[in-house]
Design an enzyme around this catalytic site. Structure first.
Site, mmCIF file in Angstrom:
data_model
loop_
_atom_site.group_PDB
_atom_site.id
_atom_site.type_symbol
_atom_site.label_atom_id
_atom_site.label_comp_id
_atom_site.label_asym_id
_atom_site.label_seq_id
_atom_site.Cartn_x
_atom_site.Cartn_y
_atom_site.Cartn_z
ATOM 1 N N HIS A 120 0.798 -1.254 0.125
ATOM 2 C CA HIS A 120 0.063 0.095 -0.043
ATOM 3 C C HIS A 120 0.796 1.208 0.065
ATOM 4 O O HIS A 120 0.602 2.067 -0.686
ATOM 5 C CB HIS A 120 -0.969 0.015 1.257
ATOM 6 N N GLU A 121 1.931 1.264 0.896
ATOM 7 C CA GLU A 121 2.666 2.477 1.002
ATOM 8 C C GLU A 121 3.527 2.750 -0.153
ATOM 9 O O GLU A 121 3.778 3.802 -0.719
ATOM 10 C CB GLU A 121 3.357 2.493 2.175
ATOM 11 N N GLU A 149 -5.694 7.425 -1.893
ATOM 12 C CA GLU A 149 -5.861 6.552 -0.820
ATOM 13 C C GLU A 149 -6.577 5.312 -1.654
ATOM 14 O O GLU A 149 -6.559 3.938 -1.581
ATOM 15 C CB GLU A 149 -6.628 6.727 0.236
ATOM 16 N N HIS A 193 1.875 4.399 -3.063
ATOM 17 C CA HIS A 193 1.550 5.736 -3.059
ATOM 18 C C HIS A 193 2.820 6.567 -3.670
ATOM 19 O O HIS A 193 2.856 7.758 -3.881
ATOM 20 C CB HIS A 193 1.659 6.134 -1.549
#
Length: 831
Positions: free
Chosen positions: A526-527, A549, A530
C-alpha cells in the site's frame, strides 16, 4: 478571501492562506538544529521566490487590508475545539506576533502570505545574493545573463536565470542555492516587517506594492513549539526520545513557514543538526553522510530533492534508531545476549545513560549484499562508526521470475514528459530496468528482529512486484522506519521514506508460516503504491483524497498478489475476500457517520477552484472524526474495482501504466483520470457510462452506489469465504464439545496470526462481554494503537462498568504517547 481566523468548529475546514497566485516559493533551504530534551527545533529557512502574473490590484489591496485587520485570540482557539484545561498549555501558540516594523507598513504594500502555525518567528530579512563574490561566474555563460544582472534589478535578473537553469545542471543549481542561502542580509533595511497569527505569516517591504518588486530571496529565523501539531515529540519503544512529522492534518506549517496549497510545487535542501547518537531520516534523493558540527556534540545531516513537490510531502524523523541488519538473528534471546556480551568485552564502556545493548546491536553483523556507498553512519555512540549499517541493501530475489515485464516499448513510445523540467527517472533506461531500488529499514533495538523477519524480508519482493505492475520506481531509494507505538496509522508514505506502525510487524516465530506476514506485506505494498499515486501524481485539490488512498488500496491487492506469485484463481479469490471485508467496513461506516463526510468530491463542480490570490480551504480537514474514517480508501477502491470490472483487470492495469506515463510529475483532479479512462475505453459510451454518471453515483453523493450493493451479494459465496465459515463452525463445535471437561490440552499454534483477526476477536469479546478475553483487549489497545480507536467506542457503548473501566485504564496507560487526534477522539468517547 476569508480572514485567517480560527475556523468554525461545525465547519472544521483547514485554511490554506498562501497567496500562490501572486508569488510562488520555488526552492527552500532549511538550516535546523534539533533539541530533543527541550522539544524544539530552531534555525532558519531561506525562500527563493518567483512572482506570478500580476493579480487584480483592487483584490490584492483588499487581501492586504484583510490581513492587517485580522486577529486570532486564545478564545477563538478554544472555540476551535481545545478543552479549557488545555488552555495554559496552548495559550502561547495562539498569540498574535508581529515585528515593530509592521505598523510602519500600509495595506497598499504587497503582502507575501505563508501558511504558518505554532511557530515563534524572531526575524525576517531580505537576502543580498549579489554580494557573494564570484556568484555570477557560476551561472551558465550567456551574454544576456551578464547584461541583465547589470541592469536595474540585478537580484531579479539573477534569480530568473538561476531558476531557468536546465535539470542537467541541477548540481550547480543546488550549489548556488546553498551559497545564496548563506549570503548576508541586504543593507539599509534588511529586516522586513512581519506579522504572524494562528494560521499564517505575512511579510512586507515598505513601499513595495507589487509582487514583481518584492525581494526574491528572504530568510526567516524561527523556532518550533513543543505543542506544535506538525511534529510528534515522544519516546520510542526503547524509551528513548525522538521526534517525527506525523502526517498532521495541518501538514508542515508548524515545522517551517511554507506554501501549503499543493500547486506550490518546490524543491528543497536541508541541513539538520542532531545529537551525535541520533539518526536523522528525511525525504532526500541520497542517504546523508553525517559530518561533525565543529566542536559540538552534534552531527549535521544534509538532504536534498530535485523533483518539485508540495511542501506537505517534506518528512523528518530524528531518534535513536538502528538499521535492521540483513543477517539472520540468533534463534533465542539468550544467544542474542551472549553475542552482545562478547562484543561488549572488546569495546569501551558506553557513555553514561546509554545501554550497552543499544550501542552494540548497531554492530550486529556486516551485510553481504552490494552497497551503493561504503561510508560510516553513526548509531549508538558518537565515537563509533559502522559501515554496513548505513549501506543500502540490494537484496537479491529468491524467485527471479517475480518480474519479467519488458517496459522498453513504453520507454520508447514517443511519449515525452510533460511536467516541469527536473531530473526524471521515467527518462532513464537504467531506472526502467531497476526492479528493486536501494532500501534500508530502521527500528528501535527491541524491534530489530521482528522488523528483520517481516519488513526487511518482504520489502525487496514488494518493490519488485510494484515494478512489475506499474513500471519505473519514481524515487531512487527508500528508507522504512518503524515509528513509536503512538503512531495513529498503519503506515504513511513520503518521498524516499515510509513510516510503518509496529502493529504490522509479524509477531510469530522465525519459523512461522508466510500467512502471518499478510498484514505486513499488504501494508508495505500500500505504501509503495503511494510512490505513484499520492506522490509523483498528486491531487490538485486535497479534498479528493481518493485519488491517493483509493488507488493505493486497489493497487495494494494487485502488488501483494504479484509478490505472492498467486495463480489467476488464487488472485481472484483473494481479491473477492478482501472486497467482502472492505464492503463490511464501508457499510458500517456509512451507517455511523455524517453524510457530508461520505462524499469523495465535497466541492463538486467547484473542485480545484481557489480565490484570486490562490488561497482556499480544505473541507472538513480538521474534523477529528474524518481522520479515522476510511471512506476515501474504501469507496475510492470500489470505484476502481467497478471500472476494472467494466474493461477487465489486465486492461485496467495497462491503462494505469499509461496514465502514470502521461501524468507523472503532475497534480490532477478526478476528471483528468476519468476522462482519460473514458477516452481510452471508448466503448464505455455504448454502455451509457459517462463522466456525469460516475460523478453522480460515486463522487458527489453520500451512501452506497447501486453497483456496489449488487456486487456485495456475490462475494460471500466465494470459496475462501465458505472455507472460513466451515472453520468457524468447526471451532464452535470443538469448544462446545470440550467445554467444562477440565482436561488440559496442548495449545494449538495457529497457522496465521493476523492482527485483523485479533481486532475482530476483540470486537467479539466486547460484544459478548467475554470476561476471559478482556486481557486480550487490553493488550491490543496498548500495543496496537493504530488499530484500536474504535474499540474504545465499543467498550463505552455497551454501558458495562467493567468494560468502561477497561477503556479508561487503557487510555490512562497510553495517553502520553498517543497521537493527539486519536486521544481527542477517544477522550470524547470516554469522558
Amino acid at each position: 478571501m476569508e480572514p485567517p481566523g480560527s475556523p468554525d468548529p461545525d465547519k472544521d475546514d483547514l485554511p490554506l492562506w498562501a497567496n500562490t497566485n501572486h508569488m510562488l516559493v520555488k526552492h527552500y533551504v532549511l538550516d535546523l538544529t534539533v533539541h530533543l530534551h527541550s522539544r524544539l527545533i530552531n534555525g532558519s529557512i531561506v525562500l527563493f521566490l518567483e512572482p506570478q502574473p500580476e493579480a487584480d490590484e483592487a483584490e490584492r489591496r483588499q487581501d492586504g487590508a484583510t490581513f492587517q485587520k485580522a486577529d486570532t485570540t486564545k478564545e477563538t482557539w478554544l472555540e476551535f475545539g481545545a478543552k479549557e484545561e488545555d488552555k495554559e498549555k496552548i495559550c502561547d501558540s495562539v498569540d498574535v506576533q508581529s515585528s515593530h516594523l509592521w505598523e510602519t507598513t500600509s495595506s497598499s504594500d504587497f503582502t507575501l502570505v505563508l501558511d504558518c502555525c505554532d511557530l515563534d518567528v524572531s526575524k525576517v530579512e531580505e537576502v543580498d545574493i549579489t554580494s557573494i563574490p564570484g556568484i555570477m561566474d557560476l551561472l551558465p555563460e550567456s551574454a544576456s545573463v551578464r547584461s541583465d544582472i547589470l541592469s536595474g534589478n540585478p537580484q531579479s535578473a539573477f534569480m530568473e536565470n538561476l531558476l531557468s537553469m536546465p535539470s542537467s545542471q541541477w548540481q550547480t543549481k543546488h550549489r548556488i542555492f546553498s551559497l545564496c542561502s548563506r549570503a548576508p542580509c541586504a543593507e539599509n533595511g534588511g529586516s522586513m516587517p512581519f506579522r504572524r497569527d494562528l494560521w499564517s505569516l505575512q511579510v512586507r517591504k515598505r513601499r513595495v506594492t507589487s509582487a514583481q518588486q518584492f525581494p526574491r530571496v528572504i530568510r526567516i529565523h524561527y523556532q518550533t513549539k513543543a505543542c506544535g501539531r506538525s511534529l510528534r515529540w515522544t519516546k520510542d519503544q526503547d524509551n528513548r526520545l525522538c521526534v517525527y512529522t506525523a502526517g498532521s492534518p495541518i501538514n508542515n506549517r508548524a515545522l517551517f513557514p511554507c506554501q501549503e496549497p499543493p500547486v506550490a510545487m518546490s524543491t528543497w535542501q536541508a541541513a539538520v543538526r542532531a545529537p551525535s547518537e541520533c539518526v536523522v531520516l528525511m525525504s532526500g534523493e541520497e542517504q546523508a553522510v553525517p559530518t561533525k558540527d565543529g566542536d559540538t556534540h552534534f552531527l549535521v545531516w544534509n538532504y536534498y530533492v530535485t523533483m518539485p513537490m508540495p511542501a506537505s510531502t517534506f518528512t523528518l524523523a530524528v531518534g535513536h534508531w538502528h538499521r535492521v541488519p540483513t543477517e539472520t538473528f540468533p534463534a533465542s534471546e539468550t544467544e542474542v545476549g551472549k553475542i552482545l556480551d562478547c562484543r561488549n568485552m572488546a569495546k569501551p564502556r558506553p557513555e553514561r545513560g546509554e545501554s550497552s545493548e543499544s550501542r552494540l546491536v548497531s554492530r550486529l553483523g556486516k551485510s553481504s549484499h552490494k552497497t551503493v556507498k561504503d561510508f560510516p553512519l553513526q548509531t549508538g555512540s558518537g565515537e563509533e562508526n559502522t559501515h554496513s549499517s548505513s549501506a543500502f541493501c540490494h537484496s537479491s530475489l529468491e524467485d527471479e521470475e517475480l518480474s519479467v515485464t519488458d517496459y522498453s516499448a513504453m520507454l520508447n513510445d514517443g511519449t515525452s514528459c510533460s511536467h516541469s523540467d527536473y531530473p526524471c527517472r521515467f527518462t532513464e533506461l537504467t531506472a526502467w530496468s531497476q526492479r528493486v531500488i536501494p532500501h534500508r529499514v530502521f527500528s528501535p533495538v527491541c524491534l530489530l528482529q521482528k522488523a528483520q523477519m517481516s519488513v526487511l524480508k518482504l520489502l525487496p519482493r514488494c518493490l519488485a512486484a510494484a515494478h512489475a505492475v506499474l513500471g519505473v520506481h519514481p524515487f531512487p531509494r527508500l528508507d522504512v522506519l518503524i515509528v513509536p507505538a503512538g503512531f495513529s496509522s498503519l503506515g504513511m508514505a513520503s518521498p524516499h521514506i515510509v513510516f510503518l506502525s509496529q502493529s504490522v510487524l509479524d509477531t510469530g516465530s522465525p519459523a512461522s508460516g508466510g500467512g502471518s506476514l499478510s498484514l505486513c506485506g499488504s501494508r508495505i505494498c500500500h505504501e509503495i503504491a503511494h510512490s505513484w499515486f499520492g506522490l509523483v501524481i498528486g491531487a490538485r485539490d486535497w479534498t479528493e483524497e481518493w485519488i491517493s488512498e483509493g488507488f493505493a488500496t486497489c493497487l495494494e491487492d494487485t502488488i501483494w498478489a504479484q509478490a505472492q506469485q498467486l495463480s489467476s484463481q488464487e488472485r481472484s479469490e483473494q481479491f473477492d475476500l478482501k472486497a467482502l471485508l472492505r464492503w463490511r467496513r464501508l457499510s458500517d461506516e456509512m451507517q455511523n457517520s455524517k453524510e457530508e463526510l461520505q462524499i469523495l468530491r465535497p466541492n463538486m463542480e467547484k473542485t480545484g477552484q481557489v480565490s484570486e490570490s490562490g488561497s482556499s480551504t480544505v473541507k472538513h480537514a480538521l474534523n477529528p472524526e474524518k481522520t479515522f474514517m476510511q471512506v476515501h480508501y474504501l469507496k475510492g477502491y470500489f470505484l476502481l474495482r467497478f471500472l476494472a470490472s467494466e474493461v477487465g483487470e489486465e486492461e485496467f492495469i495497462n491503462f494505469l501504466r499509461m496514465f502514470v506515463r502521461k501524468y507523472h510529475g503532475h497534480l490532477i483532479l478526478s476528471q483528468d483520470f476519468l476522462q482519460m479512462f473514458l477516452t481510452t475505453f471508448s466503448h464505455m459510451n455504448r454502455k451509457s457510462l459517462t463522466l456525469c454518471d460516475i460523478y453522480s453515483d460515486w463522487l458527489d453523493r453520500p451512501g452506497i452506489p447501486e453497483w456496489l450493493r449488487e456486487r456485495s451479494a456475490v462475494w460471500p459465496q466465494t470459496r475462501l469465504v465458505e472455507e472460513v465459515k466451515e472453520e468457524v463452525i468447526k471451532w464452535i463445535l470443538f469448544s462446545r464439545t470440550h467445554h467444562g471437561k477440565g482436561r488440559k490440552r496442548k495449545r494449538l499454534k495457529p497457522k496465521t496470526n493476523f492482527k485483523e483477526v485479533r481486532h475482530r476477536w476483540c470486537e467479539l469479546v466486547v460484544k459478548h462481554a467475554f470476561t476471559q478475553g478482556y486481557a486480550d483487549v487490553e493488550r491490543f489497545l496498548v500495543h496496537n494503537q493504530a488499530m484500536g480507536v474504535y474499540l474504545y467506542g465499543e467498550l463505552m457503548l455497551q454501558e458495562d462498568p467493567d468494560q468502561q473501566a477497561l477503556a479508561r485504564r487503557c487510555l490512562s496507560a497510553v495517553e502520553e504517547e498517543m497521537d493527539p487526534s486519536a486521544r481527542r477522539v477517544v477522550e470524547e468517547m470516554i469522558l
